[in-house]
Design a protein around this motif. Structure first.
Motif, PDB file in Angstrom:
ATOM      1  N   VAL A  37       0.842  -1.201   0.000  1.00  0.00           N
ATOM      2  CA  VAL A  37       0.000   0.000   0.000  1.00  0.00           C
ATOM      3  C   VAL A  37       0.874   1.246   0.000  1.00  0.00           C
ATOM      4  CG1 VAL A  37      -1.595   1.369   1.410  1.00  0.00           C
ATOM      5  CG2 VAL A  37      -1.974  -1.085   1.086  1.00  0.00           C
ATOM      6  N   SER A  38       0.548   2.169  -0.891  1.00  0.00           N
ATOM      7  CA  SER A  38       1.222   3.468  -0.945  1.00  0.00           C
ATOM      8  C   SER A  38       0.157   4.558  -0.997  1.00  0.00           C
ATOM      9  CB  SER A  38       2.124   3.578  -2.182  1.00  0.00           C
ATOM     10  OG  SER A  38       3.186   2.651  -2.126  1.00  0.00           O
ATOM     11  N   LEU A  39       0.299   5.537  -0.137  1.00  0.00           N
ATOM     12  CA  LEU A  39      -0.584   6.715  -0.179  1.00  0.00           C
ATOM     13  C   LEU A  39       0.086   7.865   0.548  1.00  0.00           C
ATOM     14  CD1 LEU A  39      -2.133   7.301   2.786  1.00  0.00           C
ATOM     15  CD2 LEU A  39      -3.416   5.293   2.115  1.00  0.00           C
ATOM     16  N   LYS A  40      -0.403   9.060   0.294  1.00  0.00           N
ATOM     17  CA  LYS A  40       0.128  10.218   0.999  1.00  0.00           C
ATOM     18  C   LYS A  40      -0.973  11.248   1.209  1.00  0.00           C
ATOM     19  CE  LYS A  40       1.787  12.806  -3.056  1.00  0.00           C
ATOM     20  NZ  LYS A  40       2.966  13.482  -3.666  1.00  0.00           N
ATOM     21  N   VAL A  41      -0.772  12.051   2.252  1.00  0.00           N
ATOM     22  CA  VAL A  41      -1.668  13.159   2.559  1.00  0.00           C
ATOM     23  C   VAL A  41      -0.811  14.396   2.718  1.00  0.00           C
ATOM     24  CG1 VAL A  41      -3.406  14.071   4.135  1.00  0.00           C
ATOM     25  CG2 VAL A  41      -3.236  11.589   3.774  1.00  0.00           C
ATOM     26  N   ASN A  42      -1.070  15.399   1.903  1.00  0.00           N
ATOM     27  CA  ASN A  42      -0.329  16.645   1.982  1.00  0.00           C
ATOM     28  C   ASN A  42      -0.977  17.605   2.968  1.00  0.00           C
ATOM     29  OD1 ASN A  42       1.620  15.936  -0.044  1.00  0.00           O
ATOM     30  ND2 ASN A  42       0.061  16.318  -1.591  1.00  0.00           N
ATOM     31  N   ALA A  43      -0.239  18.615   3.388  1.00  0.00           N
ATOM     32  CA  ALA A  43      -0.755  19.595   4.335  1.00  0.00           C
ATOM     33  C   ALA A  43      -2.019  20.247   3.773  1.00  0.00           C
ATOM     34  CB  ALA A  43       0.303  20.658   4.608  1.00  0.00           C
ATOM     35  N   GLY A  44      -3.049  20.296   4.596  1.00  0.00           N
ATOM     36  CA  GLY A  44      -4.287  20.965   4.206  1.00  0.00           C
ATOM     37  C   GLY A  44      -5.229  20.159   3.339  1.00  0.00           C
ATOM     38  N   GLU A  45      -4.853  18.956   2.931  1.00  0.00           N
ATOM     39  CA  GLU A  45      -5.687  18.127   2.078  1.00  0.00           C
ATOM     40  C   GLU A  45      -6.692  17.320   2.891  1.00  0.00           C
ATOM     41  OE1 GLU A  45      -3.998  16.303  -1.981  1.00  0.00           O
ATOM     42  OE2 GLU A  45      -2.983  15.577  -0.192  1.00  0.00           O
ATOM     43  N   ILE A  46      -7.812  17.006   2.251  1.00  0.00           N
ATOM     44  CA  ILE A  46      -8.742  16.024   2.795  1.00  0.00           C
ATOM     45  C   ILE A  46      -8.718  14.839   1.833  1.00  0.00           C
ATOM     46  CG2 ILE A  46     -11.104  15.502   3.474  1.00  0.00           C
ATOM     47  CD1 ILE A  46     -11.556  18.427   4.006  1.00  0.00           C
ATOM     48  N   VAL A  47      -8.201  13.717   2.311  1.00  0.00           N
ATOM     49  CA  VAL A  47      -7.995  12.536   1.470  1.00  0.00           C
ATOM     50  C   VAL A  47      -8.869  11.402   1.980  1.00  0.00           C
ATOM     51  CG1 VAL A  47      -6.311  10.809   0.701  1.00  0.00           C
ATOM     52  CG2 VAL A  47      -5.647  13.219   0.875  1.00  0.00           C
ATOM     53  N   GLY A  48      -9.597  10.762   1.074  1.00  0.00           N
ATOM     54  CA  GLY A  48     -10.468   9.662   1.444  1.00  0.00           C
ATOM     55  C   GLY A  48      -9.853   8.315   1.133  1.00  0.00           C
ATOM     56  N   VAL A  49     -10.152   7.324   1.964  1.00  0.00           N
ATOM     57  CA  VAL A  49      -9.821   5.922   1.696  1.00  0.00           C
ATOM     58  C   VAL A  49     -11.133   5.156   1.773  1.00  0.00           C
ATOM     59  CG1 VAL A  49      -8.511   3.892   2.402  1.00  0.00           C
ATOM     60  CG2 VAL A  49      -7.514   6.167   2.676  1.00  0.00           C
ATOM     61  N   VAL A  50     -11.531   4.516   0.672  1.00  0.00           N
ATOM     62  CA  VAL A  50     -12.842   3.907   0.585  1.00  0.00           C
ATOM     63  C   VAL A  50     -12.737   2.440   0.187  1.00  0.00           C
ATOM     64  CG1 VAL A  50     -13.174   4.618  -1.817  1.00  0.00           C
ATOM     65  CG2 VAL A  50     -15.174   4.172  -0.393  1.00  0.00           C
ATOM     66  N   GLY A  51     -13.638   1.619   0.706  1.00  0.00           N
ATOM     67  CA  GLY A  51     -13.652   0.202   0.362  1.00  0.00           C
ATOM     68  C   GLY A  51     -14.589  -0.556   1.293  1.00  0.00           C
ATOM     69  N   GLU A  52     -14.882  -1.805   0.938  1.00  0.00           N
ATOM     70  CA  GLU A  52     -15.721  -2.663   1.768  1.00  0.00           C
ATOM     71  C   GLU A  52     -15.000  -3.048   3.060  1.00  0.00           C
ATOM     72  OE1 GLU A  52     -18.048  -5.743  -0.889  1.00  0.00           O
ATOM     73  OE2 GLU A  52     -16.055  -5.408  -1.713  1.00  0.00           O
ATOM     74  N   SER A  53     -15.739  -3.675   3.964  1.00  0.00           N
ATOM     75  CA  SER A  53     -15.115  -4.266   5.150  1.00  0.00           C
ATOM     76  C   SER A  53     -14.115  -5.323   4.692  1.00  0.00           C
ATOM     77  CB  SER A  53     -16.174  -4.912   6.046  1.00  0.00           C
ATOM     78  OG  SER A  53     -17.060  -3.949   6.549  1.00  0.00           O
ATOM     79  N   GLY A  54     -12.934  -5.319   5.288  1.00  0.00           N
ATOM     80  CA  GLY A  54     -11.887  -6.257   4.888  1.00  0.00           C
ATOM     81  C   GLY A  54     -10.969  -5.728   3.826  1.00  0.00           C
ATOM     82  N   SER A  55     -11.161  -4.467   3.422  1.00  0.00           N
ATOM     83  CA  SER A  55     -10.305  -3.900   2.373  1.00  0.00           C
ATOM     84  C   SER A  55      -8.965  -3.416   2.913  1.00  0.00           C
ATOM     85  CB  SER A  55     -11.023  -2.744   1.670  1.00  0.00           C
ATOM     86  OG  SER A  55     -11.273  -1.680   2.578  1.00  0.00           O
ATOM     87  N   GLY A  56      -8.882  -3.178   4.214  1.00  0.00           N
ATOM     88  CA  GLY A  56      -7.622  -2.724   4.814  1.00  0.00           C
ATOM     89  C   GLY A  56      -7.603  -1.258   5.178  1.00  0.00           C
ATOM     90  N   LYS A  57      -8.705  -0.567   4.985  1.00  0.00           N
ATOM     91  CA  LYS A  57      -8.707   0.883   5.215  1.00  0.00           C
ATOM     92  C   LYS A  57      -8.542   1.247   6.693  1.00  0.00           C
ATOM     93  CE  LYS A  57     -13.787   1.121   4.948  1.00  0.00           C
ATOM     94  NZ  LYS A  57     -13.953  -0.363   5.019  1.00  0.00           N
ATOM     95  N   SER A  58      -9.242   0.553   7.601  1.00  0.00           N
ATOM     96  CA  SER A  58      -9.106   0.855   9.026  1.00  0.00           C
ATOM     97  C   SER A  58      -7.749   0.432   9.566  1.00  0.00           C
ATOM     98  CB  SER A  58     -10.225   0.175   9.828  1.00  0.00           C
ATOM     99  OG  SER A  58     -11.473   0.782   9.561  1.00  0.00           O
ATOM    100  N   VAL A  59      -7.192  -0.658   9.038  1.00  0.00           N
ATOM    101  CA  VAL A  59      -5.834  -1.066   9.432  1.00  0.00           C
ATOM    102  C   VAL A  59      -4.836   0.020   9.040  1.00  0.00           C
ATOM    103  CG1 VAL A  59      -3.984  -2.742   9.055  1.00  0.00           C
ATOM    104  CG2 VAL A  59      -6.339  -3.522   9.304  1.00  0.00           C
ATOM    105  N   THR A  60      -5.036   0.599   7.855  1.00  0.00           N
ATOM    106  CA  THR A  60      -4.178   1.697   7.411  1.00  0.00           C
ATOM    107  C   THR A  60      -4.258   2.871   8.373  1.00  0.00           C
ATOM    108  OG1 THR A  60      -4.494   1.066   5.089  1.00  0.00           O
ATOM    109  CG2 THR A  60      -3.697   3.293   5.517  1.00  0.00           C
TER     110      THR A  60
END
Length: 343
Positions: A37-60
C-alpha cells in the motif's frame, strides 16, 4: 502557522506510506492485511480511503498512528512516515508526542470514544490541558468556542452533560471539536458518520470540512461510502483486499471510475439507484485474506476478467487523466455516474 512550517510543502507530506506490507500472524497462517500500500496526505488536504469491510482501510488508519495492539502484526516491507517520523521504528515516547498534540483521531462510535462517567466539559478540558500549557479556565473557554464552531448553540449546557445525554450527531460533533482542540496538523477519521442518518451526516461532514479548511488541518477520512467521498474529499484511494486499486482526484474517480470495483461501489450507492428497484450489488465477497488468490485479487468477482488477470496488475497512470491511477489490466470507462455536489 506552525502546521505549515512543520508539515511543509507537498514534497513533505504530513502522512506518507510507501509499499507497506503488513500481516497479522494467526495459527498456521498469516492474514495479509496490507499489500504494498502506498498513499500520501499533503498539508491541508482532505484525502479519502474507501472500500468494503476487509479492504484494509481501518488497518491503514490505525497503523498510521501505531494504535494496533503490540506484537499483533508484522511489517514485511515498506515505510510509514507521520510528520517526518518513521512510525515503524519510533519509540513509544515519540509516538505519544505525536498523538493528540499533532495528530488526532475521530473514531466511528462516539459512545466508545467518550468516557460515559465524565461530563463533556471535563473530558475536553483534560485533553486541552494535557497537550497545551494553558489554565483550566482558558481550556474551558476554548472548549466552549470549539463547540460553538460545531454549531452547538447551547455549548455551556453541553459542557455540563454526560455523553449519554446527547444525541449521536451531537456526540460526534463533540468528538470533532476535541480532535481540533489542540490544533493538530493531521486528523484521521475512521468512519465517523456511519451511524448517523443522512441529514445529520451531511451536517457533520460540512462542519468537518469547513473547520479543516479554515484551520489548514489535513484529514485522512476512512469510509465505505462513495457518496461521502464525493461530498468531502479532495483526493481518494480505493482499497480492495489490502490493495490500493485506484486513486486520483475525487472528481475524476467519481465521474469516470476506471476499476470495475470502483464502478461497482458507485453503482451500489442509493443515489444512483432507480426508484422502486433493487440496488446493483457487486457479486461475491472479499476473498480470504489468509489465502489470497494469485494475480488480481478482484478477478473472482469481475465480469471482465481473463487469463491476463492471473498476473498482478500494478497501479499505473491512466491515459488522459492528470493524477488518476488504476491497478487493472482492463480499465473500464463509465462517464455517466454522478453523486452529490461537494459540501
Amino acid at each position: 502557522m506552525m502546521a505549515e512550517i512543520l508539515a511543509g510543502s507537498p514534497q513533505q507530506p504530513v502522512l506518507e506510506i510507501n509499499s507497506l506490507k503488513l500481516v497479522f500472524p494467526v495459527y498456521g497462517a498469516e492474514i495479509s492485511a496490507l499489500n504494498n500500500v502506498s498513499l500520501k496526505v499533503n498539508a491541508g488536504e482532505i484525502v479519502g480511503v474507501v472500500g468494503e469491510s476487509g479492504s484494509g482501510k481501518s488497518v491503514t488508519a490505525m497503523m498510521s498512528m501505531r494504535l494496533l495492539p503490540q506484537d499483533s502484526f508484522s511489517i514485511k516491507s515498506g515505510e510509514l512516515k507521520l510528520l517526518g517520523t518513521d512510525v515503524i521504528t519510533a519509540s513509544d515516547k515519540q509516538m505519544r508526542q505525536l498523538r493528540g498534540a499533532r495528530v488526532a483521531m475521530i473514531f466511528q462510535e462516539p459512545m466508545n470514544a467518550l468516557n460515559p462517567t465524565r461530563k463533556i466539559g471535563r473530558q475536553m478540558c483534560e485533553v486541552i490541558c494535557l497537550h497545551q500549557k494553558i489554565s483550566r479556565q482558558a481550556a474551558f473557554k476554548k472548549a466552549i468556542g470549539l463547540l460553538q464552531e460545531m454549531q452547538i448553540g447551547d455549548a455551556e449546557q453541553v459542557m455540563g452533560r454526560y455523553p449519554f445525554e446527547l444525541s449521536g450527531g451531537m456526540r460526534q460533533r463533540v468528538l470533532i471539536a476535541m480532535a481540533f482542540s489542540c490544533e493538530p496538523e493531521l486528523i484521521i477519521a475512521d468512519e465517523p458518520t456511519t451511524a448517523l442518518d443522512v441529514t445529520v451526516q451531511r451536517q457533520v461532514l460540512r462542519l468537518l470540512r469547513r473547520k479543516a479548511k479554515s484551520s489548514g488541518t489535513a484529514v485522512l477520512f476512512i469510509t465505505h461510502d462513495m457518496a461521502v467521498v464525493s461530498q468531502l474529499c479532495d483526493r481518494v484511494y480505493v482499497m480492495y483486499a489490502g490493495h490500493v486499486i485506484e486513486s486520483g482526484n475525487t472528481a475524476e474517480v467519481i465521474e469516470s471510475p476506471a476499476h470495475p470495483y470502483s464502478i461497482g461501489l458507485l453503482q451500489a450507492a442509493p443515489e444512483n439507484g432507480e426508484p422502486r428497484s433493487l440496488l446493483k450489488a457487486i457479486p461475491g465477497t472479499v476473498p480470504n485474506l489468509a489465502k489470497l488468490p494469485g494475480g488480481c485479487a478482484f478477478r473472482g468477482r469481475c465480469s471482465h476478467g481473463d487469463s491476463q488477470c492471473a498476473q498482478s496488475p500494478k497501479l499505473a497512470a491512466l491515459d488522459g487523466r492528470s493524477q488518476q491511477q488504476v491497478a487493472c489490466w482492463h480499465p473500464q470507462r463509465i462517464e455517466s455516474i454522478t453523486l452529490q455536489e461537494p459540501i
